[in-house]
Design an enzyme around this catalytic site. Structure first.
Site, short mmCIF file in Angstrom:
data_model
loop_
_atom_site.label_atom_id
_atom_site.label_comp_id
_atom_site.label_asym_id
_atom_site.label_seq_id
_atom_site.Cartn_x
_atom_site.Cartn_y
_atom_site.Cartn_z
CG ASP A 274 -3.21 1.57 6.60
OD1 ASP A 274 -3.87 2.61 6.71
OD2 ASP A 274 -1.96 1.54 6.63
CE LYS B 67 -0.37 2.00 3.51
NZ LYS B 67 0.10 3.23 4.27
#
Length: 278
Positions: free
Chosen positions: A138, A11
Protein backbone atom coordinates in the site's frame (compact mmCIF):
# COMPACT_ATOMS: atom_id res chain seq x y z
CA UNK A 1 15.77 22.68 9.65
CA UNK A 2 12.90 23.23 12.08
CA UNK A 3 9.97 21.00 12.92
CA UNK A 4 7.94 19.84 9.93
CA UNK A 5 4.60 18.04 9.83
CA UNK A 6 2.76 15.65 7.53
CA UNK A 7 -0.60 13.89 7.71
CA UNK A 8 -0.57 10.15 7.13
CA UNK A 9 -3.91 10.01 5.32
CA UNK A 10 -6.25 7.07 6.00
CA UNK A 11 -6.52 4.77 2.99
CA UNK A 12 -9.68 3.02 1.82
CA UNK A 13 -10.21 0.63 -1.08
CA UNK A 14 -13.16 1.78 -3.15
CA UNK A 15 -13.11 -1.68 -4.73
CA UNK A 16 -10.83 -4.68 -4.24
CA UNK A 17 -10.95 -7.56 -6.70
CA UNK A 18 -8.79 -10.62 -6.06
CA UNK A 19 -8.00 -12.38 -9.34
CA UNK A 20 -5.61 -15.21 -8.49
CA UNK A 21 -3.11 -16.60 -6.00
CA UNK A 22 0.41 -16.27 -7.35
CA UNK A 23 3.29 -18.75 -7.16
CA UNK A 24 5.01 -16.51 -4.58
CA UNK A 25 1.93 -16.84 -2.30
CA UNK A 26 0.92 -13.22 -2.90
CA UNK A 27 -2.33 -12.39 -4.70
CA UNK A 28 -2.98 -10.65 -7.99
CA UNK A 29 -5.21 -7.68 -7.17
CA UNK A 30 -7.17 -4.93 -8.88
CA UNK A 31 -8.12 -2.06 -6.61
CA UNK A 32 -8.79 1.65 -6.41
CA UNK A 33 -7.11 3.40 -3.52
CA UNK A 34 -8.71 6.56 -2.12
CA UNK A 35 -7.79 8.67 0.89
CA UNK A 36 -9.58 10.51 3.65
CA UNK A 37 -8.37 14.01 4.52
CA UNK A 38 -7.77 12.74 8.08
CA UNK A 39 -5.30 10.27 9.58
CA UNK A 40 -2.23 9.99 11.76
CA UNK A 41 -0.02 13.04 12.36
CA UNK A 42 3.76 12.85 12.00
CA UNK A 43 6.29 15.50 13.04
CA UNK A 44 10.02 15.54 12.27
CA UNK A 45 12.85 17.69 13.59
CA UNK A 46 16.66 17.52 13.53
CA UNK A 47 18.31 15.58 16.36
CA UNK A 48 21.63 14.09 17.39
CA UNK A 49 20.33 10.59 16.67
CA UNK A 50 17.22 8.90 15.32
CA UNK A 51 14.23 8.56 17.63
CA UNK A 52 10.51 7.87 17.35
CA UNK A 53 8.04 8.96 20.01
CA UNK A 54 4.56 7.48 19.96
CA UNK A 55 1.41 9.09 21.26
CA UNK A 56 -2.31 9.07 20.56
CA UNK A 57 -5.10 6.56 20.98
CA UNK A 58 -3.24 3.69 19.30
CA UNK A 59 0.36 4.76 19.94
CA UNK A 60 0.73 2.38 22.87
CA UNK A 61 0.00 -0.54 20.52
CA UNK A 62 3.34 0.15 18.82
CA UNK A 63 5.35 0.87 21.97
CA UNK A 64 7.02 -2.55 22.04
CA UNK A 65 7.86 -2.57 18.33
CA UNK A 66 11.57 -2.69 17.52
CA UNK A 67 12.99 0.24 15.55
CA UNK A 68 14.36 -2.14 12.93
CA UNK A 69 10.87 -3.41 12.09
CA UNK A 70 8.97 -0.11 12.41
CA UNK A 71 7.95 1.15 8.99
CA UNK A 72 8.90 4.77 9.74
CA UNK A 73 12.43 3.73 10.70
CA UNK A 74 12.73 1.42 7.71
CA UNK A 75 11.50 4.20 5.41
CA UNK A 76 14.04 6.66 6.85
CA UNK A 77 16.86 4.16 6.46
CA UNK A 78 15.97 3.35 2.84
CA UNK A 79 15.63 7.04 1.99
CA UNK A 80 19.15 7.64 3.32
CA UNK A 81 20.83 4.75 1.50
CA UNK A 82 20.86 2.36 4.43
CA UNK A 83 21.83 4.86 7.13
CA UNK A 84 19.28 5.94 9.75
CA UNK A 85 19.21 9.77 9.62
CA UNK A 86 19.66 11.95 12.73
CA UNK A 87 16.05 13.08 13.07
CA UNK A 88 13.40 12.83 15.77
CA UNK A 89 9.95 11.69 14.68
CA UNK A 90 6.81 12.06 16.77
CA UNK A 91 3.74 10.10 15.70
CA UNK A 92 0.20 10.78 16.89
CA UNK A 93 -1.41 7.42 16.09
CA UNK A 94 -5.12 8.07 15.49
CA UNK A 95 -5.78 5.17 13.12
CA UNK A 96 -6.34 1.67 14.51
CA UNK A 97 -3.78 -1.00 13.70
CA UNK A 98 -4.54 -4.00 11.45
CA UNK A 99 -7.69 -2.20 10.34
CA UNK A 100 -7.64 -2.14 6.53
CA UNK A 101 -6.76 1.57 6.49
CA UNK A 102 -3.10 1.29 5.57
CA UNK A 103 -2.11 3.20 8.71
CA UNK A 104 1.45 1.88 8.90
CA UNK A 105 1.86 2.34 5.16
CA UNK A 106 0.58 5.92 5.40
CA UNK A 107 2.99 6.62 8.28
CA UNK A 108 5.92 5.34 6.20
CA UNK A 109 4.87 7.43 3.20
CA UNK A 110 4.52 10.53 5.39
CA UNK A 111 8.04 9.95 6.71
CA UNK A 112 9.37 9.67 3.15
CA UNK A 113 7.65 12.92 2.19
CA UNK A 114 9.06 14.77 5.22
CA UNK A 115 12.59 13.50 4.63
CA UNK A 116 12.43 14.24 0.92
CA UNK A 117 11.18 17.79 1.46
CA UNK A 118 14.31 18.53 3.54
CA UNK A 119 16.80 17.03 1.08
CA UNK A 120 19.18 19.29 -0.82
CA UNK A 121 18.63 17.00 -3.81
CA UNK A 122 15.18 15.43 -3.38
CA UNK A 123 14.46 12.01 -4.81
CA UNK A 124 12.15 11.84 -7.82
CA UNK A 125 8.61 10.53 -7.52
CA UNK A 126 9.69 7.32 -9.26
CA UNK A 127 12.54 6.88 -6.77
CA UNK A 128 10.17 7.44 -3.84
CA UNK A 129 7.74 4.89 -5.26
CA UNK A 130 10.58 2.37 -5.68
CA UNK A 131 11.51 2.78 -2.00
CA UNK A 132 7.86 2.63 -1.00
CA UNK A 133 7.34 -0.67 -2.83
CA UNK A 134 10.05 -2.25 -0.64
CA UNK A 135 8.05 -1.30 2.47
CA UNK A 136 4.64 -2.74 1.59
CA UNK A 137 1.99 -3.08 -1.09
CA UNK A 138 0.00 0.00 0.00
CA UNK A 139 2.94 2.36 0.55
CA UNK A 140 3.44 3.57 -3.07
CA UNK A 141 -0.19 4.71 -3.30
CA UNK A 142 0.22 6.54 0.02
CA UNK A 143 3.04 8.74 -1.32
CA UNK A 144 0.60 11.02 -3.18
CA UNK A 145 -2.48 9.89 -1.21
CA UNK A 146 -4.86 10.56 -4.11
CA UNK A 147 -7.16 8.14 -5.94
CA UNK A 148 -5.22 5.68 -8.06
CA UNK A 149 -5.64 2.20 -9.53
CA UNK A 150 -3.43 -0.49 -8.05
CA UNK A 151 -2.62 -3.75 -9.79
CA UNK A 152 -0.29 -6.67 -9.12
CA UNK A 153 0.08 -6.78 -5.34
CA UNK A 154 -1.09 -3.16 -5.34
CA UNK A 155 2.23 -1.51 -6.18
CA UNK A 156 1.64 -1.12 -9.95
CA UNK A 157 -0.16 2.22 -10.08
CA UNK A 158 -2.27 3.71 -12.87
CA UNK A 159 -3.99 7.12 -12.96
CA UNK A 160 -7.75 7.38 -12.67
CA UNK A 161 -10.29 10.17 -13.00
CA UNK A 162 -10.88 11.52 -9.51
CA UNK A 163 -14.60 12.24 -9.33
CA UNK A 164 -14.90 11.13 -5.68
CA UNK A 165 -13.00 14.07 -4.18
CA UNK A 166 -15.12 15.85 -1.58
CA UNK A 167 -17.41 12.91 -0.80
CA UNK A 168 -18.22 12.76 2.91
CA UNK A 169 -16.83 9.62 4.54
CA UNK A 170 -17.57 7.79 7.77
CA UNK A 171 -15.09 5.13 8.92
CA UNK A 172 -16.16 2.56 11.52
CA UNK A 173 -14.06 -0.12 13.20
CA UNK A 174 -15.25 -2.45 16.00
CA UNK A 175 -11.92 -2.00 17.79
CA UNK A 176 -10.91 -5.49 16.73
CA UNK A 177 -7.62 -6.03 14.89
CA UNK A 178 -7.88 -8.25 11.81
CA UNK A 179 -4.53 -9.41 10.44
CA UNK A 180 -4.19 -9.29 6.66
CA UNK A 181 -2.50 -12.68 6.25
CA UNK A 182 -5.30 -14.95 7.52
CA UNK A 183 -7.92 -13.11 5.44
CA UNK A 184 -5.97 -13.57 2.21
CA UNK A 185 -5.17 -17.17 3.15
CA UNK A 186 -8.90 -17.84 3.54
CA UNK A 187 -9.68 -16.55 0.02
CA UNK A 188 -11.51 -19.34 -1.81
CA UNK A 189 -9.54 -19.00 -5.04
CA UNK A 190 -12.58 -18.06 -7.15
CA UNK A 191 -11.96 -15.30 -9.68
CA UNK A 192 -15.19 -13.31 -9.63
CA UNK A 193 -14.20 -11.12 -12.55
CA UNK A 194 -12.20 -8.01 -13.30
CA UNK A 195 -12.68 -4.64 -11.73
CA UNK A 196 -14.91 -2.37 -13.84
CA UNK A 197 -13.35 0.28 -16.05
CA UNK A 198 -14.04 3.98 -15.73
CA UNK A 199 -13.73 6.76 -13.20
CA UNK A 200 -13.20 6.32 -9.46
CA UNK A 201 -16.89 6.91 -8.79
CA UNK A 202 -18.10 4.41 -11.40
CA UNK A 203 -15.77 1.72 -10.03
CA UNK A 204 -16.95 2.55 -6.51
CA UNK A 205 -20.56 2.03 -7.53
CA UNK A 206 -20.02 -1.11 -9.63
CA UNK A 207 -17.11 -2.79 -7.85
CA UNK A 208 -16.87 -5.01 -4.77
CA UNK A 209 -14.47 -6.21 -2.08
CA UNK A 210 -13.66 -9.89 -2.63
CA UNK A 211 -12.14 -10.21 0.86
CA UNK A 212 -15.33 -9.24 2.66
CA UNK A 213 -16.77 -12.79 3.05
CA UNK A 214 -13.46 -14.12 4.41
CA UNK A 215 -13.05 -11.24 6.86
CA UNK A 216 -16.65 -11.70 8.02
CA UNK A 217 -15.88 -15.26 9.12
CA UNK A 218 -12.93 -14.02 11.18
CA UNK A 219 -14.70 -10.92 12.51
CA UNK A 220 -18.53 -11.20 12.38
CA UNK A 221 -18.85 -7.65 13.75
CA UNK A 222 -18.06 -6.43 10.23
CA UNK A 223 -21.51 -7.61 9.17
CA UNK A 224 -23.14 -5.64 11.98
CA UNK A 225 -21.24 -2.51 10.96
CA UNK A 226 -22.24 -2.85 7.31
CA UNK A 227 -25.89 -3.38 8.29
CA UNK A 228 -25.81 -0.20 10.40
CA UNK A 229 -24.11 1.84 7.68
CA UNK A 230 -26.38 0.66 4.87
CA UNK A 231 -29.40 1.57 6.95
CA UNK A 232 -28.37 5.22 6.53
CA UNK A 233 -28.73 4.94 2.71
CA UNK A 234 -25.21 6.03 1.79
CA UNK A 235 -23.90 6.16 -1.74
CA UNK A 236 -21.94 3.00 -0.87
CA UNK A 237 -21.04 1.13 2.33
CA UNK A 238 -18.19 -1.37 2.02
CA UNK A 239 -15.36 -2.97 3.93
CA UNK A 240 -11.90 -1.49 3.29
CA UNK A 241 -8.93 -3.70 2.49
CA UNK A 242 -8.88 -6.89 4.55
CA UNK A 243 -10.99 -5.31 7.33
CA UNK A 244 -12.22 -4.76 9.87
CA UNK A 245 -12.85 -1.08 9.07
CA UNK A 246 -15.87 -0.28 6.91
CA UNK A 247 -16.71 2.99 5.21
CA UNK A 248 -19.86 4.77 4.15
CA UNK A 249 -19.76 7.55 1.57
CA UNK A 250 -22.34 10.33 1.34
CA UNK A 251 -22.91 13.21 -1.05
CA UNK A 252 -23.92 15.62 1.74
CA UNK A 253 -22.59 16.46 5.19
CA UNK A 254 -25.95 16.25 6.96
CA UNK A 255 -26.43 12.58 6.07
CA UNK A 256 -22.89 11.85 7.21
CA UNK A 257 -23.34 13.55 10.58
CA UNK A 258 -26.67 11.79 11.16
CA UNK A 259 -25.14 8.39 10.43
CA UNK A 260 -22.08 9.09 12.61
CA UNK A 261 -24.29 10.17 15.51
CA UNK A 262 -26.44 7.04 15.19
CA UNK A 263 -23.40 4.77 15.20
CA UNK A 264 -21.89 6.56 18.20
CA UNK A 265 -25.09 6.33 20.22
CA UNK A 266 -25.73 2.64 19.48
CA UNK A 267 -22.13 1.45 19.64
CA UNK A 268 -20.04 3.74 21.84
CA UNK A 269 -17.30 1.10 21.96
CA UNK A 270 -16.68 1.33 18.20
CA UNK A 271 -13.98 3.58 16.72
CA UNK A 272 -15.17 6.15 14.18
CA UNK A 273 -13.62 8.90 12.08
CA UNK A 274 -15.24 11.35 9.67
CA UNK A 275 -13.81 13.45 6.88
CA UNK A 276 -13.88 13.99 3.13
CA UNK A 277 -12.14 12.17 0.33
CA UNK A 278 -9.12 13.92 -1.16
Amino acid sequence: MGTSHATAFAKINLALHVRRRRADDYHELETVFAFLDQGDSLWMEPAEQFSLDLEGTFGRNLADEDYETNLICRAAKLHHNGVVPPVAFRLNKRLPIAAGLGGGSADAAAALRLLNDKCEVPLSTDELHAIAAQLGADVPACIDSLPVVGRGTGTLLEPIENDVSGLHCLLVNPNIAVATGPVFKAWDGVDRGPMPEGSARSILLEGRNDLEPMALKICPQIGIILHELRGANPLVARMSGSGATCFALFDDAEALQHSAAEVASRHPDWWTMTGRLR
